[in-house]
Structures are given as C-alpha cells and as structure tokens.
Design a protein around this motif. Structure first.
Motif, PDB file in Angstrom:
ATOM      1  N   GLN A  63       0.784  -1.273  -0.101  1.00 58.06           N
ATOM      2  CA  GLN A  63      -0.099   0.195   0.029  1.00 58.06           C
ATOM      3  C   GLN A  63       0.798   1.194   0.024  1.00 58.06           C
ATOM      4  OE1 GLN A  63      -2.696  -1.618   3.369  1.00 58.06           O
ATOM      5  NE2 GLN A  63      -3.923  -0.324   2.128  1.00 58.06           N
ATOM      6  N   PHE A  64       2.222   1.180  -0.436  1.00 58.15           N
ATOM      7  CA  PHE A  64       3.068   2.198  -0.203  1.00 58.15           C
ATOM      8  C   PHE A  64       3.684   2.128  -1.673  1.00 58.15           C
ATOM      9  CE2 PHE A  64       3.099   1.236   4.126  1.00 58.15           C
ATOM     10  CZ  PHE A  64       3.068   2.359   4.936  1.00 58.15           C
ATOM     11  N   ALA A  65       3.966   3.698  -2.042  1.00 53.02           N
ATOM     12  CA  ALA A  65       4.660   3.700  -3.302  1.00 53.02           C
ATOM     13  C   ALA A  65       6.124   3.198  -3.111  1.00 53.02           C
ATOM     14  CB  ALA A  65       4.628   5.577  -3.509  1.00 53.02           C
ATOM     15  N   PHE A  66       6.575   3.293  -2.144  1.00 51.90           N
ATOM     16  CA  PHE A  66       8.026   3.059  -1.714  1.00 51.90           C
ATOM     17  C   PHE A  66       7.782   1.937  -0.799  1.00 51.90           C
ATOM     18  CE2 PHE A  66       8.417   7.172  -3.745  1.00 51.90           C
ATOM     19  CZ  PHE A  66       9.500   7.080  -4.526  1.00 51.90           C
ATOM     20  N   PRO A  67       7.544   0.823  -0.996  1.00 52.11           N
ATOM     21  CA  PRO A  67       7.370  -0.389  -0.031  1.00 52.11           C
ATOM     22  C   PRO A  67       8.352  -0.640   0.822  1.00 52.11           C
ATOM     23  CG  PRO A  67       7.333  -1.294  -1.896  1.00 52.11           C
ATOM     24  CD  PRO A  67       7.217   0.119  -2.489  1.00 52.11           C
ATOM     25  N   LYS A  68       9.639  -0.831   0.360  1.00 51.11           N
ATOM     26  CA  LYS A  68      11.044  -1.163   1.162  1.00 51.11           C
ATOM     27  C   LYS A  68      11.168   0.189   2.218  1.00 51.11           C
ATOM     28  CE  LYS A  68      15.819  -1.718   0.543  1.00 51.11           C
ATOM     29  NZ  LYS A  68      16.765  -1.812  -0.176  1.00 51.11           N
ATOM     30  N   GLN A  69      10.875   1.164   2.004  1.00 48.86           N
ATOM     31  CA  GLN A  69      11.055   2.170   3.068  1.00 48.86           C
ATOM     32  C   GLN A  69       9.726   2.653   3.701  1.00 48.86           C
ATOM     33  OE1 GLN A  69      11.658   2.494  -0.268  1.00 48.86           O
ATOM     34  NE2 GLN A  69      13.821   2.375  -0.374  1.00 48.86           N
ATOM     35  N   ARG A  70       8.570   2.169   3.362  1.00 45.98           N
ATOM     36  CA  ARG A  70       7.453   2.402   3.749  1.00 45.98           C
ATOM     37  C   ARG A  70       6.975   4.033   3.734  1.00 45.98           C
ATOM     38  NH1 ARG A  70       4.716  -1.822   5.878  1.00 45.98           N
ATOM     39  NH2 ARG A  70       3.533  -0.580   7.211  1.00 45.98           N
ATOM     40  N   LYS A  71       7.217   4.439   2.667  1.00 43.28           N
ATOM     41  CA  LYS A  71       6.954   5.993   2.340  1.00 43.28           C
ATOM     42  C   LYS A  71       5.739   5.990   1.291  1.00 43.28           C
ATOM     43  CE  LYS A  71      11.865   7.290   3.166  1.00 43.28           C
ATOM     44  NZ  LYS A  71      13.025   7.933   2.726  1.00 43.28           N
ATOM     45  N   GLU A  72       5.008   7.165   1.392  1.00 46.23           N
ATOM     46  CA  GLU A  72       4.039   7.435   0.311  1.00 46.23           C
ATOM     47  C   GLU A  72       3.006   6.510   0.349  1.00 46.23           C
ATOM     48  OE1 GLU A  72       3.951  10.536  -0.081  1.00 46.23           O
ATOM     49  OE2 GLU A  72       5.817  10.831   0.511  1.00 46.23           O
ATOM     50  N   PRO A  73       2.178   6.514   1.393  1.00 46.84           N
ATOM     51  CA  PRO A  73       1.000   5.449   1.355  1.00 46.84           C
ATOM     52  C   PRO A  73      -0.014   5.821   0.423  1.00 46.84           C
ATOM     53  CG  PRO A  73       0.840   6.968   3.423  1.00 46.84           C
ATOM     54  CD  PRO A  73       1.852   7.224   2.765  1.00 46.84           C
ATOM     55  N   LEU A  74      -0.682   4.855  -0.187  1.00 50.00           N
ATOM     56  CA  LEU A  74      -1.711   4.999  -1.376  1.00 50.00           C
ATOM     57  C   LEU A  74      -3.166   4.412  -1.207  1.00 50.00           C
ATOM     58  CD1 LEU A  74       0.962   3.857  -4.047  1.00 50.00           C
ATOM     59  CD2 LEU A  74       0.420   6.018  -3.509  1.00 50.00           C
ATOM     60  N   ASN A  85       9.143  13.889  -5.905  1.00 51.44           N
ATOM     61  CA  ASN A  85      10.694  14.127  -5.911  1.00 51.44           C
ATOM     62  C   ASN A  85      11.152  14.449  -4.638  1.00 51.44           C
ATOM     63  OD1 ASN A  85      10.868  13.922  -8.594  1.00 51.44           O
ATOM     64  ND2 ASN A  85      10.014  15.958  -9.018  1.00 51.44           N
ATOM     65  N   GLN A  86      10.627  14.752  -3.392  1.00 52.72           N
ATOM     66  CA  GLN A  86      11.221  14.787  -2.129  1.00 52.72           C
ATOM     67  C   GLN A  86      11.583  13.681  -1.267  1.00 52.72           C
ATOM     68  OE1 GLN A  86       8.210  16.990  -0.034  1.00 52.72           O
ATOM     69  NE2 GLN A  86       8.060  18.677  -1.557  1.00 52.72           N
ATOM     70  N   VAL A  87      11.349  12.375  -1.913  1.00 55.73           N
ATOM     71  CA  VAL A  87      11.729  11.167  -1.409  1.00 55.73           C
ATOM     72  C   VAL A  87      13.096  10.957  -1.420  1.00 55.73           C
ATOM     73  CG1 VAL A  87      11.430   8.634  -1.214  1.00 55.73           C
ATOM     74  CG2 VAL A  87       9.330  10.325  -1.637  1.00 55.73           C
ATOM     75  N   LYS A  88      13.732  10.910  -0.322  1.00 54.17           N
ATOM     76  CA  LYS A  88      15.250  10.496  -0.322  1.00 54.17           C
ATOM     77  C   LYS A  88      15.542   9.076  -0.242  1.00 54.17           C
ATOM     78  CE  LYS A  88      16.255  15.250   0.136  1.00 54.17           C
ATOM     79  NZ  LYS A  88      15.965  15.930  -1.068  1.00 54.17           N
ATOM     80  N   GLY A  89      17.067   8.768  -0.375  1.00 52.67           N
ATOM     81  CA  GLY A  89      17.383   7.729  -0.263  1.00 52.67           C
ATOM     82  C   GLY A  89      16.642   6.502  -1.048  1.00 52.67           C
ATOM     83  N   VAL A  90      16.255   6.841  -2.402  1.00 49.18           N
ATOM     84  CA  VAL A  90      15.799   5.834  -3.262  1.00 49.18           C
ATOM     85  C   VAL A  90      16.615   5.751  -4.685  1.00 49.18           C
ATOM     86  CG1 VAL A  90      13.613   5.623  -1.970  1.00 49.18           C
ATOM     87  CG2 VAL A  90      13.846   7.047  -4.023  1.00 49.18           C
ATOM     88  N   THR A  91      16.608   4.732  -5.353  1.00 50.65           N
ATOM     89  CA  THR A  91      17.158   4.799  -6.819  1.00 50.65           C
ATOM     90  C   THR A  91      16.137   4.956  -7.750  1.00 50.65           C
ATOM     91  OG1 THR A  91      16.751   2.336  -6.879  1.00 50.65           O
ATOM     92  CG2 THR A  91      18.839   2.841  -5.868  1.00 50.65           C
TER      93      THR A  91
END
Length: 80
Positions: A16-27, A41-47
């Motif tokens: 349910q997250f855009a970035f599941p590994k980091q659990r950032k940006e729930p959807l 574009n504010q999400v840090k630490g992702v490839t």
C-alpha cells in the motif's frame, strides 16, 4: 485525505506504499495518491529503479481512486 497515525501506518501492508521497502508514501485513498505525486521528488534515499517502480504503483493507485495523472514518467514532474 485521512490522517494516518503511527499505528495505522504500521498496520498498512507494504503493497500500500509507493515505496514499500522504505514504507514511504501510502496510497490507500485519493488524497494520499495526490500527496504521493506532489511529494514524489522529495523522497530521499531511493534509486531511480525504485522511483520507476513507485511511479507504476502510483499510477495504478490513481486509476483505482480516479485520480488524474498529467505526466507519464516521474522525470517529467515539475517540468511543466
């Protein structure tokens, strides 16, 4: 958009997250999808690969929640 408290956020499935590994940006609703797009574009630490995958998840969630997405590729965000 419903505000998530820490317990509710912790109980969300990773899918349910855009970035599941980091659990950032729930959807889980339209408001959160719009927020994920706006803050993408504010999400840090992702490839870039993780961003590509997150963008696909965001577009799928946008379709489910009837949110219009005006760009096809996340690299176009902010380039209007």
């Amino acid at each position: 958009m419903a505000e998530l408290d820490a317990e509710e956020r912790d109980n969300l499935d990773r899918k349910q997250f855009a970035f599941p590994k980091q659990r950032k940006e729930p959807l889980e609703d339209a408001g959160h999808v719009r927020s994920a797009i706006g803050r993408f574009n504010q999400v840090k630490g992702v490839t870039d690969e993780e961003r590509d995958e997150a963008w696909e998840r965001i577009k799928a969630a946008a379709r489910r929640h009837d949110v219009e997405v005006s760009v096809d590729d996340w690299r176009e965000l902010g380039n209007d």
